[in-house]
Design a protein around this motif. Structure first.
Motif, short mmCIF file in Angstrom:
data_model
loop_
_atom_site.label_atom_id
_atom_site.label_comp_id
_atom_site.label_asym_id
_atom_site.label_seq_id
_atom_site.Cartn_x
_atom_site.Cartn_y
_atom_site.Cartn_z
N ARG A 108 -11.73 5.68 -23.01
CA ARG A 108 -12.84 6.43 -23.58
C ARG A 108 -13.14 5.95 -25.01
NH1 ARG A 108 -10.55 10.97 -24.16
NH2 ARG A 108 -10.39 11.36 -21.94
N MET A 109 -12.10 5.82 -25.82
CA MET A 109 -12.29 5.39 -27.20
C MET A 109 -12.82 3.96 -27.29
SD MET A 109 -8.98 7.05 -29.16
CE MET A 109 -7.77 6.45 -27.98
N PHE A 110 -12.27 3.10 -26.50
CA PHE A 110 -12.56 1.67 -26.57
C PHE A 110 -13.95 1.35 -26.00
CE2 PHE A 110 -12.34 -2.67 -24.97
CZ PHE A 110 -11.61 -3.35 -25.93
N GLU A 111 -14.23 1.85 -24.80
CA GLU A 111 -15.44 1.41 -24.11
C GLU A 111 -16.71 2.09 -24.61
OE1 GLU A 111 -15.18 -0.71 -20.30
OE2 GLU A 111 -14.42 1.26 -19.70
N VAL A 112 -16.61 3.35 -25.01
CA VAL A 112 -17.80 4.02 -25.52
C VAL A 112 -18.30 3.33 -26.78
CG1 VAL A 112 -18.69 6.18 -26.49
CG2 VAL A 112 -17.25 6.24 -24.43
N GLU A 113 -17.37 3.01 -27.68
CA GLU A 113 -17.77 2.31 -28.90
C GLU A 113 -18.30 0.92 -28.59
OE1 GLU A 113 -18.48 1.72 -32.93
OE2 GLU A 113 -18.03 3.55 -31.79
N ALA A 114 -17.64 0.21 -27.67
CA ALA A 114 -18.08 -1.14 -27.32
C ALA A 114 -19.50 -1.12 -26.75
CB ALA A 114 -17.12 -1.76 -26.30
N ALA A 115 -19.81 -0.10 -25.94
CA ALA A 115 -21.16 -0.01 -25.36
C ALA A 115 -22.22 0.17 -26.45
CB ALA A 115 -21.22 1.15 -24.37
N GLY A 116 -21.92 1.01 -27.44
CA GLY A 116 -22.86 1.21 -28.54
C GLY A 116 -23.09 -0.06 -29.35
N LEU A 117 -22.01 -0.76 -29.64
CA LEU A 117 -22.13 -2.01 -30.38
C LEU A 117 -22.89 -3.07 -29.58
CD1 LEU A 117 -18.56 -2.25 -31.96
CD2 LEU A 117 -20.69 -1.69 -33.13
N ALA A 118 -22.64 -3.10 -28.27
CA ALA A 118 -23.35 -4.07 -27.42
C ALA A 118 -24.85 -3.82 -27.44
CB ALA A 118 -22.82 -4.00 -25.99
N ALA A 119 -25.25 -2.54 -27.45
CA ALA A 119 -26.69 -2.23 -27.50
C ALA A 119 -27.30 -2.70 -28.81
CB ALA A 119 -26.88 -0.73 -27.34
N GLU A 120 -26.52 -2.70 -29.87
CA GLU A 120 -27.03 -3.13 -31.17
C GLU A 120 -27.01 -4.64 -31.35
OE1 GLU A 120 -24.47 -1.12 -33.89
OE2 GLU A 120 -25.42 0.85 -33.60
N ARG A 121 -26.06 -5.33 -30.66
CA ARG A 121 -25.80 -6.73 -31.01
C ARG A 121 -25.96 -7.73 -29.87
NH1 ARG A 121 -20.05 -5.57 -34.18
NH2 ARG A 121 -20.91 -4.21 -35.81
N ALA A 122 -26.16 -7.26 -28.64
CA ALA A 122 -26.19 -8.18 -27.50
C ALA A 122 -27.29 -9.23 -27.66
CB ALA A 122 -26.40 -7.41 -26.21
N THR A 123 -26.95 -10.47 -27.32
CA THR A 123 -27.92 -11.56 -27.34
C THR A 123 -28.60 -11.64 -25.97
OG1 THR A 123 -26.32 -13.18 -26.51
CG2 THR A 123 -26.42 -12.83 -28.91
N ALA A 124 -29.62 -12.47 -25.89
CA ALA A 124 -30.30 -12.69 -24.61
C ALA A 124 -29.33 -13.23 -23.57
CB ALA A 124 -31.47 -13.65 -24.80
N ALA A 125 -28.41 -14.09 -23.99
CA ALA A 125 -27.42 -14.64 -23.07
C ALA A 125 -26.46 -13.56 -22.58
CB ALA A 125 -26.63 -15.76 -23.75
N ASP A 126 -26.05 -12.64 -23.46
CA ASP A 126 -25.18 -11.53 -23.06
C ASP A 126 -25.87 -10.68 -21.98
OD1 ASP A 126 -23.16 -12.14 -24.93
OD2 ASP A 126 -24.17 -10.97 -26.49
N ILE A 127 -27.13 -10.36 -22.22
CA ILE A 127 -27.87 -9.51 -21.29
C ILE A 127 -28.08 -10.23 -19.96
CG2 ILE A 127 -30.11 -8.43 -20.87
CD1 ILE A 127 -30.17 -7.88 -23.96
N ALA A 128 -28.37 -11.52 -19.99
CA ALA A 128 -28.54 -12.28 -18.75
C ALA A 128 -27.27 -12.28 -17.93
CB ALA A 128 -28.97 -13.71 -19.08
N ALA A 129 -26.12 -12.41 -18.59
CA ALA A 129 -24.84 -12.40 -17.87
C ALA A 129 -24.60 -11.04 -17.22
CB ALA A 129 -23.70 -12.74 -18.83
N LEU A 130 -24.91 -9.97 -17.92
CA LEU A 130 -24.76 -8.63 -17.35
C LEU A 130 -25.70 -8.43 -16.16
CD1 LEU A 130 -24.54 -6.62 -20.69
CD2 LEU A 130 -22.72 -6.76 -18.97
N GLU A 131 -26.91 -8.96 -16.27
CA GLU A 131 -27.88 -8.84 -15.17
C GLU A 131 -27.37 -9.52 -13.90
OE1 GLU A 131 -32.09 -8.58 -17.67
OE2 GLU A 131 -31.27 -10.54 -17.10
N VAL A 132 -26.77 -10.68 -14.05
CA VAL A 132 -26.22 -11.40 -12.89
C VAL A 132 -25.16 -10.57 -12.20
CG1 VAL A 132 -24.85 -13.40 -12.19
CG2 VAL A 132 -26.76 -13.70 -13.77
N VAL A 133 -24.29 -9.94 -12.98
CA VAL A 133 -23.20 -9.15 -12.39
C VAL A 133 -23.76 -7.93 -11.65
CG1 VAL A 133 -21.19 -7.72 -12.91
CG2 VAL A 133 -21.50 -9.91 -14.08
N VAL A 134 -24.70 -7.23 -12.26
CA VAL A 134 -25.26 -6.04 -11.61
C VAL A 134 -25.98 -6.42 -10.32
CG1 VAL A 134 -26.94 -4.17 -11.83
CG2 VAL A 134 -25.41 -4.69 -13.73
N GLU A 135 -26.69 -7.53 -10.33
CA GLU A 135 -27.38 -7.98 -9.12
C GLU A 135 -26.38 -8.25 -8.00
OE1 GLU A 135 -30.54 -8.55 -6.76
OE2 GLU A 135 -30.59 -7.88 -8.85
#
Length: 237
Positions: A108-135
């Motif tokens: 809970r402590m680790f992932e909630v904070e990581a998710a918030g930081l990812a929303a602030e800092r994710a690059t286009a490449a980060d988002i593309a990689a996440l999209e591939v996994v969800v697909e």
């Protein structure tokens, strides 16, 4: 098979056998392990292999090597509970229950904070990689084992997308934590749970893509709390 590979497999075999005896209680607290030659005879391996296995057990906190006095079994208070091999063995042997609440706290402590930081800092490449996994998670041809690996990969990518060097450095240990918890939850999984899980991952992806840190944290918290409800047990159960 090379000689070094064969030796490593023998070392792993001895480590896993002794670790299983320790974490299941077959070797009780403060039990002195047999001497190297006796263990070598038991497992039909060299003393060098035994010594390497003992070193690995000591590294995981399972034993205390007292020079000149022997090797003794440690209690769980001394175990390195972020050691990925130890976590995996606790999960495989069904002895992980004592640790579930602690793992949930850390997640809970680790992932909630990581998710918030990812929303602030994710690059286009980060988002593309996440999209591939969800697909791939959404693909009905994806097997249960494949889905589990994709789930782990998605959460690892969120940590990577946080671009926090400390969190990223802990990613390997956290993958071990998540692997144990997701394996436990996988045993309870059905098609409906998989659909819900995929939807949650899509919501996380959308929040990160849109740069909505508060929403990403809220979705991750709800996601982790879902795991809590399925994994936590009452004292009577």
């Amino acid at each position: 098979m090379t000689l070094s590979t064969q030796k490593r497999r023998l070392h792993d075999m001895v480590f896993e056998a002794l670790a299983t005896d320790i974490i299941t209680g077959a070797l009780a607290l403060d039990t002195r392990l047999p001497i190297d030659s006796a263990l070598g005879n038991r497992f039909e391996v060299s003393r060098t292999v035994i010594r390497e296995a003992i070193q690995a057990l000591a590294s995981a906190g399972l034993v205390d090597v007292r020079h000149g006095a022997g090797t003794y079994v440690n209690g769980s208070a001394s175990w390195d509970l972020l050691d990925t091999r130890l976590l995996e063995m606790l999960g495989n042997t069904g002895t992980i229950d004592f640790l579930i609440n602690d793992l949930l706290d850390v997640r809970r402590m680790f992932e909630v904070e990581a998710a918030g930081l990812a929303a602030e800092r994710a690059t286009a490449a980060d988002i593309a990689a996440l999209e591939v996994v969800v697909e791939r998670m959404r693909d009905p041809k994806t097997t249960g084992d494949e889905y589990l690996e994709l789930n782990l990969e998605f959460h690892s990518l969120i940590v990577q997308a946080s671009h926090n060097r400390i969190l990223t450095g802990l990613r390997h240990q956290m993958r071990g934590v998540l692997s144990v918890m997701m394996n436990a939850r996988q045993r309870q999984a059905d098609e409906e749970m998989r659909i819900v899980s995929t939807a949650m991952h899509q919501m996380l992806l959308d929040s990160i893509r849109e740069g909505r840190a508060d929403r990403a944290q809220a979705v991750m918290l709800a996601h982790v709390q879902g795991a809590e409800r399925s994994l936590q047990r009452t004292p009577e159960s």
